[in-house]
Design a protein around this motif. Sequence first.
Motif, PDB file in Angstrom:
ATOM      1  N   THR A   1       0.821  -1.211   0.000  1.00 14.13           N
ATOM      2  CA  THR A   1       0.000   0.000   0.000  1.00 14.13           C
ATOM      3  C   THR A   1       0.853   1.258   0.000  1.00 14.13           C
ATOM      4  O   THR A   1       0.312   2.370  -0.062  1.00 14.13           O
ATOM      5  N   ASP A   2       2.167   1.121   0.057  1.00 14.74           N
ATOM      6  CA  ASP A   2       3.049   2.275  -0.071  1.00 14.74           C
ATOM      7  C   ASP A   2       3.117   2.778  -1.511  1.00 14.74           C
ATOM      8  O   ASP A   2       3.551   3.898  -1.762  1.00 14.74           O
ATOM      9  N   ARG A   3       2.691   1.960  -2.451  1.00 16.99           N
ATOM     10  CA  ARG A   3       2.716   2.371  -3.852  1.00 16.99           C
ATOM     11  C   ARG A   3       1.566   3.338  -4.137  1.00 16.99           C
ATOM     12  O   ARG A   3       0.523   3.301  -3.495  1.00 16.99           O
ATOM     13  N   SER A   4       1.772   4.175  -5.144  1.00 14.24           N
ATOM     14  CA  SER A   4       0.686   5.006  -5.634  1.00 14.24           C
ATOM     15  C   SER A   4      -0.233   4.158  -6.507  1.00 14.24           C
ATOM     16  O   SER A   4       0.134   3.054  -6.941  1.00 14.24           O
ATOM     17  N   TRP A   5      -1.429   4.689  -6.792  1.00 19.10           N
ATOM     18  CA  TRP A   5      -2.378   3.973  -7.646  1.00 19.10           C
ATOM     19  C   TRP A   5      -1.744   3.662  -9.004  1.00 19.10           C
ATOM     20  O   TRP A   5      -1.872   2.539  -9.517  1.00 19.10           O
ATOM     21  N   SER A   6      -1.059   4.623  -9.595  1.00 23.81           N
ATOM     22  CA  SER A   6      -0.491   4.421 -10.931  1.00 23.81           C
ATOM     23  C   SER A   6       0.637   3.400 -10.938  1.00 23.81           C
ATOM     24  O   SER A   6       0.965   2.833 -11.980  1.00 23.81           O
ATOM     25  N   GLU A   7       1.230   3.136  -9.796  1.00 23.17           N
ATOM     26  CA  GLU A   7       2.289   2.131  -9.710  1.00 23.17           C
ATOM     27  C   GLU A   7       1.759   0.762  -9.320  1.00 23.17           C
ATOM     28  O   GLU A   7       2.429  -0.251  -9.560  1.00 23.17           O
ATOM     29  N   ALA A   8       0.578   0.713  -8.718  1.00 19.69           N
ATOM     30  CA  ALA A   8       0.065  -0.539  -8.168  1.00 19.69           C
ATOM     31  C   ALA A   8      -0.740  -1.360  -9.173  1.00 19.69           C
ATOM     32  O   ALA A   8      -0.982  -2.543  -8.948  1.00 19.69           O
ATOM     33  N   MET A   9      -1.162  -0.727 -10.286  1.00 22.10           N
ATOM     34  CA  MET A   9      -2.078  -1.410 -11.191  1.00 22.10           C
ATOM     35  C   MET A   9      -1.409  -2.525 -11.983  1.00 22.10           C
ATOM     36  O   MET A   9      -0.398  -2.313 -12.653  1.00 22.10           O
ATOM     37  N   HIS A  10      -2.009  -3.720 -11.874  1.00 23.83           N
ATOM     38  CA  HIS A  10      -1.683  -4.896 -12.675  1.00 23.83           C
ATOM     39  C   HIS A  10      -2.908  -5.225 -13.533  1.00 23.83           C
ATOM     40  O   HIS A  10      -3.926  -4.552 -13.445  1.00 23.83           O
ATOM     41  N   TRP A  11      -2.805  -6.276 -14.332  1.00 25.44           N
ATOM     42  CA  TRP A  11      -3.984  -6.830 -14.994  1.00 25.44           C
ATOM     43  C   TRP A  11      -4.328  -8.155 -14.325  1.00 25.44           C
ATOM     44  O   TRP A  11      -3.594  -9.144 -14.450  1.00 25.44           O
ATOM     45  N   GLY A  12      -5.446  -8.159 -13.582  1.00 24.30           N
ATOM     46  CA  GLY A  12      -5.993  -9.423 -13.104  1.00 24.30           C
ATOM     47  C   GLY A  12      -6.607 -10.194 -14.259  1.00 24.30           C
ATOM     48  O   GLY A  12      -6.817  -9.660 -15.353  1.00 24.30           O
ATOM     49  N   HIS A  13      -6.947 -11.469 -14.011  1.00 24.77           N
ATOM     50  CA  HIS A  13      -7.365 -12.338 -15.113  1.00 24.77           C
ATOM     51  C   HIS A  13      -8.307 -13.410 -14.590  1.00 24.77           C
ATOM     52  O   HIS A  13      -8.046 -14.031 -13.559  1.00 24.77           O
ATOM     53  N   ALA A  14      -9.412 -13.613 -15.299  1.00 22.55           N
ATOM     54  CA  ALA A  14     -10.350 -14.685 -14.974  1.00 22.55           C
ATOM     55  C   ALA A  14     -10.853 -15.302 -16.271  1.00 22.55           C
ATOM     56  O   ALA A  14     -10.857 -14.651 -17.326  1.00 22.55           O
ATOM     57  N   VAL A  15     -11.300 -16.543 -16.199  1.00 23.31           N
ATOM     58  CA  VAL A  15     -11.754 -17.278 -17.374  1.00 23.31           C
ATOM     59  C   VAL A  15     -13.100 -17.919 -17.067  1.00 23.31           C
ATOM     60  O   VAL A  15     -13.400 -18.266 -15.926  1.00 23.31           O
ATOM     61  N   SER A  16     -13.916 -18.076 -18.109  1.00 25.51           N
ATOM     62  CA  SER A  16     -15.246 -18.654 -17.949  1.00 25.51           C
ATOM     63  C   SER A  16     -15.591 -19.500 -19.168  1.00 25.51           C
ATOM     64  O   SER A  16     -15.229 -19.167 -20.301  1.00 25.51           O
ATOM     65  N   GLU A  17     -16.332 -20.567 -18.919  1.00 24.42           N
ATOM     66  CA  GLU A  17     -16.851 -21.383 -20.005  1.00 24.42           C
ATOM     67  C   GLU A  17     -18.204 -20.880 -20.490  1.00 24.42           C
ATOM     68  O   GLU A  17     -18.630 -21.205 -21.599  1.00 24.42           O
ATOM     69  N   ASP A  18     -18.908 -20.078 -19.652  1.00 20.38           N
ATOM     70  CA  ASP A  18     -20.310 -19.781 -19.947  1.00 20.38           C
ATOM     71  C   ASP A  18     -20.710 -18.327 -19.734  1.00 20.38           C
ATOM     72  O   ASP A  18     -21.902 -18.016 -19.747  1.00 20.38           O
ATOM     73  N   LEU A  19     -19.747 -17.433 -19.505  1.00 14.51           N
ATOM     74  CA  LEU A  19     -20.008 -16.016 -19.246  1.00 14.51           C
ATOM     75  C   LEU A  19     -20.634 -15.762 -17.879  1.00 14.51           C
ATOM     76  O   LEU A  19     -20.972 -14.630 -17.558  1.00 14.51           O
ATOM     77  N   VAL A  20     -20.783 -16.794 -17.076  1.00 17.74           N
ATOM     78  CA  VAL A  20     -21.467 -16.665 -15.789  1.00 17.74           C
ATOM     79  C   VAL A  20     -20.556 -17.084 -14.639  1.00 17.74           C
ATOM     80  O   VAL A  20     -20.346 -16.342 -13.692  1.00 17.74           O
ATOM     81  N   HIS A  21     -20.021 -18.303 -14.709  1.00 16.71           N
ATOM     82  CA  HIS A  21     -19.144 -18.826 -13.667  1.00 16.71           C
ATOM     83  C   HIS A  21     -17.694 -18.530 -14.059  1.00 16.71           C
ATOM     84  O   HIS A  21     -17.270 -18.841 -15.177  1.00 16.71           O
ATOM     85  N   TRP A  22     -16.941 -17.944 -13.121  1.00 20.01           N
ATOM     86  CA  TRP A  22     -15.584 -17.500 -13.413  1.00 20.01           C
ATOM     87  C   TRP A  22     -14.567 -18.204 -12.524  1.00 20.01           C
ATOM     88  O   TRP A  22     -14.871 -18.587 -11.390  1.00 20.01           O
ATOM     89  N   ARG A  23     -13.369 -18.383 -13.062  1.00 25.49           N
ATOM     90  CA  ARG A  23     -12.257 -18.983 -12.331  1.00 25.49           C
ATOM     91  C   ARG A  23     -11.065 -18.034 -12.394  1.00 25.49           C
ATOM     92  O   ARG A  23     -10.722 -17.524 -13.457  1.00 25.49           O
ATOM     93  N   ASP A  24     -10.433 -17.790 -11.246  1.00 21.08           N
ATOM     94  CA  ASP A  24      -9.247 -16.935 -11.219  1.00 21.08           C
ATOM     95  C   ASP A  24      -8.097 -17.586 -11.960  1.00 21.08           C
ATOM     96  O   ASP A  24      -7.884 -18.811 -11.861  1.00 21.08           O
ATOM     97  N   LEU A  25      -7.356 -16.760 -12.682  1.00 30.02           N
ATOM     98  CA  LEU A  25      -6.095 -17.161 -13.299  1.00 30.02           C
ATOM     99  C   LEU A  25      -4.993 -16.264 -12.751  1.00 30.02           C
ATOM    100  O   LEU A  25      -5.269 -15.239 -12.126  1.00 30.02           O
ATOM    101  N   PRO A  26      -3.734 -16.630 -12.962  1.00 26.46           N
ATOM    102  CA  PRO A  26      -2.645 -15.770 -12.470  1.00 26.46           C
ATOM    103  C   PRO A  26      -2.706 -14.376 -13.083  1.00 26.46           C
ATOM    104  O   PRO A  26      -3.287 -14.166 -14.152  1.00 26.46           O
ATOM    105  N   VAL A  27      -2.100 -13.419 -12.408  1.00 23.10           N
ATOM    106  CA  VAL A  27      -2.012 -12.057 -12.923  1.00 23.10           C
ATOM    107  C   VAL A  27      -1.415 -12.088 -14.326  1.00 23.10           C
ATOM    108  O   VAL A  27      -0.402 -12.748 -14.576  1.00 23.10           O
TER     109      VAL A  27
END
Length: 492
Positions: free
Chosen positions: A71-97
């Motif tokens: 949390t010492d980082r600024s917003w512009s430094e902290a942003m990554h791309w999270g990632h999730a996958v779905s077979e049906d547009l409804v149920h989602w599974r986390d994937l690595p960043v």
Amino acid sequence: MDRDGKLPASVRESPRLDEFARRRREFRTDRYRPDYHFVPPGGLLHDPNGACYWNGRYHLFYQFWPPDVSTDRSWSEAMHWGHAVSEDLVHWRDLPVALSPEDGPEDGCYSGQALVEDDRVLVMYFGTEAGNCVAAADDEYLTDFERSADNPVVPIDEEAPYEVFDPCLWREGDTYHSLSGWKRDGRTSEFHFSSTDLSEWEYRGTLVKDGFHTDPEEDGAVPNFFELDGSHVLLFFSHDRGPQYYVGDYHGGTDFDIRSHGRLNSGPVDHGNLHAPSVLHAEDRSVAFFNVVEGRRDWRADPGEGWAGVVSLPRALSLDGDDLRVEPVEELTALRTNHRRVDDRPLAADEEWVVPDIGGASLELRAEVDVGDAAEVGLSVLRSPDGDEATSVTYWADADALGIELGRSSENPAARSRPPEVGSLSLADDERLDLRVFVDRSIVEVFANGRRTLTTRVYPARDDSVGLSLSARRGAAHLESLDVWDMESIWS
């Protein structure tokens, strides 16, 4: 993820996935954590990015402050791309960043969009303090993005006649095209670039520079430019007024003739309403995701300890003439359970009818109402038995307007005091008010007559705020039908 729902070993071995699963278990009893909307495993979620359909699966990326990032980082430094996958547009599974700023020239990974090719997926995004960047992946689950060695391919240039910010990407023949969305001279602007190799980009001019449809100083961030039903749509986001769109005719280059403009947000975005879009294209349809940011005063307090941010339900896009039609995807009906129905009931003038024995915190409702001579018709959800807490969807016949009133939504002192969401809705003669309302603990999404959407966050403080009611004011109305379903959780 195999077709039976199991992720391959090469993905499961990511140490972050165990931590994501632990946090999802930890937060599952949070009263404000939705059951059937996508939320982050922990940390902060912001703009959805790069939504795409690849290898028979739906992928959703999103701006992400992971819970293990200081949390010492600024917003512009902290942003990554999270990632999730779905077979049906409804149920989602986390994937690595998917994207981390430690791996590129940027300080942080801001918004961008995806382009699906036959043999790979390209993403173009804004790298803070650097410029617009490109990465590509061709593996089964898009877990191995390789950045261009030439990043930033469109560097920030303070002397240039354009602004570099959230980009989108498409292809025409052998040429790639990109829009960089922001503003210039106080006007909403989309700056157009082209390239034959994704490395060297030529500035072509402004596809849009609008001071007529949009307010002064509105920006055009997070553009999505695509063909839909024989026309072209530019869906974008203004930090002042939220998501909106142009419909027009695109003739190549910077030749885009705008025929119409519309807004998808009916309230101030900084008070927790609809936010940035990302559109995927699959099987001859286009589906949009938006984020609905928190309406709590403490939502940015500590990404390492809590969670924040919700993605809207996936919304199918189509055109009705020059108007963009936005509706929940059909796949959501798979979550319905415990159907209850009320038929044919008068709504007396200046009375509230509390629906007996029907309610809940995670629901889908479909109400069809003959407005009659009523000046106002209301549907309240998340209502306490005494009515002190309630969120009301109200139609004002004299004003041809539909809104979500939030004045009684929460007794929680951490909830922001916010103005109502109000948008225009004119009913034709003998047309019924047709409301489809999704209630999911701390988010309410309303779809009315296929022409108006409203979205907001709510934070009822009372455990008994789960009831429903209907009312008519200054005249009588008639409830033709009310269907209510409980909605199953999308999380295992």
